[in-house]
Design a protein around this motif. Sequence first.
Motif, short mmCIF file in Angstrom:
data_model
loop_
_atom_site.label_atom_id
_atom_site.label_comp_id
_atom_site.label_asym_id
_atom_site.label_seq_id
_atom_site.Cartn_x
_atom_site.Cartn_y
_atom_site.Cartn_z
N GLU A 150 51.68 -25.69 -7.06
CA GLU A 150 52.27 -26.47 -5.97
C GLU A 150 53.69 -26.89 -6.31
N GLN A 159 55.13 -21.67 2.16
CA GLN A 159 55.18 -22.67 3.23
C GLN A 159 56.20 -22.28 4.31
N ARG A 224 61.11 -30.80 5.49
CA ARG A 224 59.66 -31.04 5.47
C ARG A 224 59.02 -30.26 4.31
N GLN A 227 60.34 -31.75 0.86
CA GLN A 227 59.74 -33.06 0.61
C GLN A 227 58.29 -32.91 0.17
N GLY A 228 57.57 -31.97 0.78
CA GLY A 228 56.18 -31.71 0.37
C GLY A 228 56.12 -31.18 -1.05
N GLU A 231 56.78 -33.99 -3.53
CA GLU A 231 55.60 -34.85 -3.70
C GLU A 231 54.61 -34.22 -4.68
N GLN A 232 54.49 -32.90 -4.63
CA GLN A 232 53.59 -32.21 -5.57
C GLN A 232 54.11 -32.31 -7.00
#
Length: 288
Positions: A150, A159, A224, A227-228, A231-232
């Motif tokens: 991730e 993604q 988006r 940012q994802g 976070e991972q």
Amino acid sequence: MAHDILYLGVDGGGTGCRARIETPDGAILGAGLAGPATTRLGIEASVTAIMTAATAALDEAGLTASDWPRVRAGIGLAGIGRKGAREALEATPLPFASVAFASDGLIACIGAHGGQDGGIVIVGTGSFGLARVTGREERVGGYGFPISDEGSGADLGLQAIRLALRAFDGRVDRTALLGDVLARFENDPAAAVAWMDRATATDYATFAPLVMRHADNGDPAGRRIVQGAAEQVDGLCRALFDRGAPRIALIGGLSSAIEPWLAPDVRRKLKPVDADAVAGAIWMAKQG
């Protein structure tokens, strides 16, 4: 001045192998390079890459094969955790005075913190976290793409392609990033599906620079996705902090690009690397 003992460090990765010979006080005598050394290519190919890089370092140092018996080696290898790999390596005759084997991640961690406790989070084509805490090794993530890794370059690409196909359907807005991704497939989902059937993690990671560029320019879909991913990466760092790592170094091809997107509490605990993975391998050779 001649030295009775010399140290060889080898960083055998999936894309290439680096070796360095140093004196006990850290003076570099020679360095060498070779092709991939990962055990995924087979033990014989791995050993060949190690010896090619090591011999190039020996040559540059002005030494000969007769000097190998006074060389203590530390060797970090990608894929050493594969079933039977370490045993096969340890059973292979090598010309050194002593050999200590470890994963390429562990020597990178040792080098990053000069042998002290600490962790690394690697963010490149793949991703994982690894720490050394009071002699024990802690590892999080890195189970392989697409089920893990991730926040990695491959994950960013995955993604982006997912969102681009949704944009093609009209399920999400077609931003500049998603338009550029679709353009790589000539705006044809069938071409994306055909590509997917053969694509590797490395192929997916080729989209990462495009995603980062659009995100940095404010593209909503790009932001988006990144940012994802951040976070991972935050999660990998926090998991290592929770397991006792006092500090973490971020390394890998995407590390500098992703760092500004990380949470403030994580960024405060990051530190630059002290030295490279080869230095970590040499440190390991000195402990043996």
